[in-house]
Design an enzyme around this catalytic site. Structure first.
Site, short mmCIF file in Angstrom:
data_model
loop_
_atom_site.label_atom_id
_atom_site.label_comp_id
_atom_site.label_asym_id
_atom_site.label_seq_id
_atom_site.Cartn_x
_atom_site.Cartn_y
_atom_site.Cartn_z
N CYS A 136 -82.58 18.04 5.29
CA CYS A 136 -81.16 18.00 5.64
C CYS A 136 -80.51 16.71 5.15
CB CYS A 136 -81.03 18.13 7.16
SG CYS A 136 -79.35 17.97 7.77
N CYS A 139 -78.02 15.02 7.48
CA CYS A 139 -78.66 14.28 8.57
C CYS A 139 -79.26 12.97 8.09
CB CYS A 139 -79.79 15.11 9.18
SG CYS A 139 -79.44 16.86 9.30
N ASP A 140 -79.93 12.98 6.95
CA ASP A 140 -80.76 11.84 6.57
C ASP A 140 -80.26 11.07 5.35
OD1 ASP A 140 -82.43 12.49 8.67
OD2 ASP A 140 -83.68 13.81 7.47
P1 FAD Z 1 -83.32 25.67 16.71
O1 FAD Z 1 -83.24 24.19 16.89
O2 FAD Z 1 -83.80 26.21 15.43
O3 FAD Z 1 -84.20 26.22 17.90
C1 FAD Z 1 -84.60 27.54 17.93
C2 FAD Z 1 -85.41 27.78 19.18
O4 FAD Z 1 -85.67 29.17 19.29
C3 FAD Z 1 -86.75 27.07 19.20
O5 FAD Z 1 -86.93 26.46 20.45
C4 FAD Z 1 -87.77 28.21 19.04
O6 FAD Z 1 -88.99 27.95 19.70
C5 FAD Z 1 -87.00 29.33 19.72
N1 FAD Z 1 -87.43 30.68 19.37
C6 FAD Z 1 -87.54 31.25 18.15
N2 FAD Z 1 -88.02 32.52 18.27
C7 FAD Z 1 -88.20 32.73 19.61
C8 FAD Z 1 -88.68 33.82 20.40
N3 FAD Z 1 -89.08 34.96 19.83
N4 FAD Z 1 -88.75 33.69 21.74
C9 FAD Z 1 -88.34 32.54 22.35
N5 FAD Z 1 -87.86 31.48 21.66
C10 FAD Z 1 -87.81 31.58 20.31
N6 FAD Z 1 -78.81 18.66 12.56
C11 FAD Z 1 -78.02 17.61 12.91
O7 FAD Z 1 -76.92 17.81 13.44
N7 FAD Z 1 -78.43 16.32 12.71
C12 FAD Z 1 -79.63 16.02 12.17
O8 FAD Z 1 -79.95 14.84 11.97
C13 FAD Z 1 -80.49 17.09 11.78
N8 FAD Z 1 -81.70 16.88 11.24
C14 FAD Z 1 -82.50 17.92 10.89
C15 FAD Z 1 -83.75 17.64 10.35
C16 FAD Z 1 -84.60 18.69 10.00
C17 FAD Z 1 -85.95 18.37 9.41
C18 FAD Z 1 -84.18 20.04 10.21
C19 FAD Z 1 -85.11 21.18 9.85
C20 FAD Z 1 -82.93 20.32 10.75
C21 FAD Z 1 -82.08 19.25 11.09
N9 FAD Z 1 -80.81 19.49 11.63
C22 FAD Z 1 -80.02 18.43 12.00
C23 FAD Z 1 -80.33 20.85 11.91
C24 FAD Z 1 -80.54 21.17 13.40
O9 FAD Z 1 -81.88 20.93 13.72
C25 FAD Z 1 -80.17 22.61 13.71
O10 FAD Z 1 -78.84 22.87 13.31
C26 FAD Z 1 -80.29 22.91 15.20
O11 FAD Z 1 -81.56 22.56 15.67
C27 FAD Z 1 -80.03 24.38 15.50
O12 FAD Z 1 -80.18 24.57 16.85
P2 FAD Z 1 -80.50 26.01 17.49
O13 FAD Z 1 -80.52 25.81 18.94
O14 FAD Z 1 -79.60 27.02 16.94
O15 FAD Z 1 -81.94 26.40 16.95
#
Ligand code: FAD
Ligand code: NAP
Length: 315
Positions: A136, A139-140
């Site tokens: 990302c 982010c970084d």
């Molecule tokens: P996610 O964080 O993807 O969480 C999904 C959840 O769903 C997880 O807990 C998983 O276990 C759960 N899940 C999946 N399938 C199932 C199932 N069948 N049953 C139950 N639970 C399930 N964004 C920023 O704003 N700033 C940053 O600095 C940043 N850094 C990042 C660095 C990296 C390496 C990555 C990969 C992403 C980064 N992002 C950053 C993006 C950010 O992480 C995402 O936008 C955010 O986490 C999305 O949140 P979410 O709740 O939609 O899903």
């Protein structure tokens, strides 16, 4: 008989899931979060977050997510470390099953299953993830002021990230496996006109190279797929931008999904085509994929679920 009965089942424990939980709990809905395979979500994969408001100093991804969990628990969210493996969205209440064999009945569901960044799958990539390898640029990128970086990929995300990184880095090398980009023409024109960017065509990363103490990326071994030649380029950061995969498989037989697998919701809403089922965060966001946006849509989903449950009660 179900093992768990709830008015709001939240599937996923990333920023959208925890935020939905906090809002639903404060509305007195006694929500239940099933964390899934990655408790805390994608942010647990990263070292420092600088763009989530409220933290004047950078905060580590795992620490931020642990605080969100603590806040959710403090306001009364019940959290279960288990994965939902089956959903029945025909029945009322909705019925779900979990990996550990639990049966959950829920009056409403908030899907917060997020997205999974695609990675190249090299051992050296996992080794330096968070130590020079990132998924990302937004982010970084900030950490690479006046440094040399590479972006891997040839789609809109890769080109967007390469252009964005020129705001900080001294040089950006785009590494693409073919001799033509997939990205839109407008973005390509901007890329080719930017003097900081060079493109390594027909090339793949063979190895991420770096030091062990401190753990830090120093370069990439890049292989030309046409000639087989391998050369090493010096970079301080490498951004893998080869696409994301929304975690929507469980719902594809029930809900509308777009060509890339994202759950479809209307503008400014987290409603799906099934009343009482909402989708929030990266699983319904092909555009922004940021923690704050995911948290915001978790809030919207919880408010919409509250409204739905009130209407259900008054029927
Ligand atoms: P996610 O964080 O993807 O969480 C999904 C959840 O769903 C997880 O807990 C998983 O276990 C759960 N899940 C999946 N399938 C199932 C199932 N069948 N049953 C139950 N639970 C399930 N964004 C920023 O704003 N700033 C940053 O600095 C940043 N850094 C990042 C660095 C990296 C390496 C990555 C990969 C992403 C980064 N992002 C950053 C993006 C950010 O992480 C995402 O936008 C955010 O986490 C999305 O949140 P979410 O709740 O939609 O899903
Ligand atoms: P994408 O369009 O699927 O592109 C992925 C890129 O990564 C492709 O160039 C692909 O190469 C390459 N790739 C895939 N697997 C690889 C591997 N194992 N090794 C090396 N390279 C690999 O994904 P995206 O760029 O993330 O875009 C996703 C969606 O979001 C698209 O619809 C895009 O239009 C949209 N988006 C739009 C914007 C914008 O409009 N500004 C910005 C970002 C994203 P090949 O080309 O050879 O297949």
């Amino acid at each position: 008989m179900s093992d768990y009965q709830t008015s709001v089942l939240i599937i996923g424990s990333g920023p959208s899931g925890y935020t939905a939980g906090i809002y639903a709990a404060r509305a007195g809905l006694k929500p239940l979060i099933f964390t899934g395979p990655q408790t805390g979500g994608q942010l647990t994969l990263t070292t420092e977050i600088e763009n989530f408001p409220g933290f004047p100093e950078p905060i580590s991804g795992p620490e931020l997510m642990s605080r969100m969990r603590q806040q959710a628990e403090n306001v009364g969210v019940q959290i279960v470390e288990d994965k939902i493996t089956k959903v029945d969205l025909n029945s009322r209440p909705f019925i779900c099953q979990s990996e550990n064999g639990h049966r959950i009945s829920a009056d409403s569901i908030i899907i917060s299953t997020g997205a999974t960044a695609r990675w190249l799958g090299l051992e050296s990539e996992s080794k330096f993830l968070g130590f020079g390898v990132s998924g990302c640029a937004t982010c970084d990128g900030f950490f690479y002021r006046n440094k040399d970086v590479a972006v891997i990929g040839g789609g809109n995300t890769a080109v967007d990230e390469a252009l964005y990184l020129t705001n900080f880095a001294s040089s950006v090398t785009l590494i693409h496996r073919r001799d033509a980009l997939r990205a839109d023409q407008t973005l390509q024109t901007r890329l080719f006109n930017n003097p900081k960017i060079t493109v390594e065509w027909d090339s793949v990363v063979d190895e991420f190279v770096g030091t062990d103490t401190p753990k830090s990326l120093t370069g990439l071994k890049v292989k030309n797929v046409k000639t087989g030649d391998i050369k090493e380029i010096k970079v301080d950061g490498a951004f893998v931008a080869i696409g994301h995969h929304p975690n929507s498989e469980l719902f594809k037989d029930w809900l509308d999904i777009d060509a890339e697998g994202y759950l479809i919701t209307p503008p400014n809403s987290c409603k799906t085509k099934i009343e009482g089922v909402f989708a929030a965060g990266d699983v319904q966001d092909p555009h922004f994929r940021q923690a704050i946006v995911a948290a915001g849509s978790g809030c919207i989903a919880a408010l919409e679920a509250e409204k739905y449950l009130n209407e259900l009660k008054s029927k």
